[in-house]
Design a protein around this motif. Structure first.
Motif: not given
Length: 331
Positions: A110-122, A124-131
């Motif tokens: 089974l693939p690893t899946v993030l919850g909606v809140a986990e995606v949001e936190r992830l 929000a932590q990123m910046q720039g082009t990679t974000a």
């Protein structure tokens, strides 16, 4: 006029392999992988020419990979595909036993899946082009290289869609463009266009074109629409043509940025860029999306591939209540 073709020496084996792969438009990653496994097979077999070997040597090699190197089934299959290509396409050797060779079965995970809140936190932590790339992966369901190879002309702001060219299986498809990404993408493209104009002024502009388009449309490599949406910060040498130009963003940069963000927000699940694609599919189904629509957006050939995300949605036997939760002292 005499025919000297019979006296012309044949190119070395690995050169023949490379030429056959490029003639059939295999990707550079596949080319590197196939040549690696063919070289490994030849070294493992005592530097004998593949035409001198047969089933016994092949079985011995694949067994070595599975038992001594403990490689995965997918790695074994890649090695077998490389050897099939060598014998069938390059050497043109008819080996019926090789066609029917049983491939190692890949275990179902089974693939690893993030919850909606986990995606949001992830995110929000990123910046720039990679974000921006990470948000695009989660918002469209594209594979990593599909996003990094995206051309300016294939982002349709007016219709709110993205055209994915030469996806897995060399197929094109269309996926959604999230409305919330329109403004940041347009701002990003303005900066990229300014960089492109500066490259034009110095005579260093140009981009790699797929297949034979460079010969058919020689001016296209310097046209804005063909440029990468996410170009690299610097120039590099094209391994196929030797030309010095801007490639697209390195996937490793995105991988490092996502890994760093996941650590910063203390996500315990293993997270990679592909996790965002899995999360896109699962959350779309979770919100009532039709599985056939999700299949089309992901570019899956068979709906059975997409159905794995329905298993991710299951909660302990399709939502059944655990007997422990029914006990008074625990309920």
């Amino acid at each position: 006029m005499s025919d000297n073709s019979a006296n012309t020496p044949r190119p070395r084996l690995l050169v023949q392999v490379r030429d056959c792969l490029r003639y059939r438009h295999y990707s550079l990653r596949t080319e590197k992988a196939y040549i690696y496994w063919i070289k490994y097979f030849i070294r493992f077999s005592g530097l004998r020419h593949p035409q001198e070997m047969g089933r016994q040597e092949l079985v011995c090699f694949l067994t070595h990979l599975a038992v001594e190197r403990d490689v995965s089934a997918s790695t074994q299959n890649q090695a077998l595909s490389a050897l099939l290509f060598l014998y069938k396409t390059v050497l043109e050797v008819d080996l019926p036993w090789l066609e029917g060779f049983e491939r190692p079965k890949r275990p179902a995970h089974l693939p690893t899946v993030l919850g909606v809140a986990e995606v949001e936190r992830l995110l929000a932590q990123m910046q720039g082009t990679t974000a921006l790339v990470a948000r695009l992966l989660y918002g469209t369901g594209m594979r990593v290289l599909e996003a990094l190879r995206l051309r300016v002309k294939d982002v349709d702001f007016e219709r709110g869609l993205v055209v994915v060219r030469d996806g897995k299986g060399n197929k094109d498809r269309v996926t959604m463009l999230p409305r919330c990404l329109e403004a940041p993408l347009k701002a990003h493209l303005l900066a990229v266009q300014a960089q492109f104009q500066a490259d034009l002024a110095t005579g260093r502009a140009g981009v790699a074109l797929p297949h034979a388009l460079a010969r058919k449309y020689p001016a296209a490599e310097r046209q804005w629409g063909w440029q990468y949406v996410f170009p690299a910060a610097g120039f590099s040498v094209d391994p196929l043509s030797g030309a010095v130009r801007r490639h697209h963003l390195d996937p490793k940069q995105l991988q490092r940025a996502i890994r760093k963000a996941a650590q910063a927000v203390a996500l315990v699940k293993p997270v990679s860029p592909h996790t965002l694609r899995h999360s896109f599919a699962t959350h779309l189904l979770q919100s009532g999306g039709d599985i056939r629509t999700v299949q089309e957006l992901l570019g899956h050939k068979d709906v059975s591939t997409t159905q794995i995300y329905t298993h991710v949605l299951d909660r302990g036997g399709v939502g059944a209540v655990s007997p422990l939760d029914r006990l008074p002292q625990h309920g």
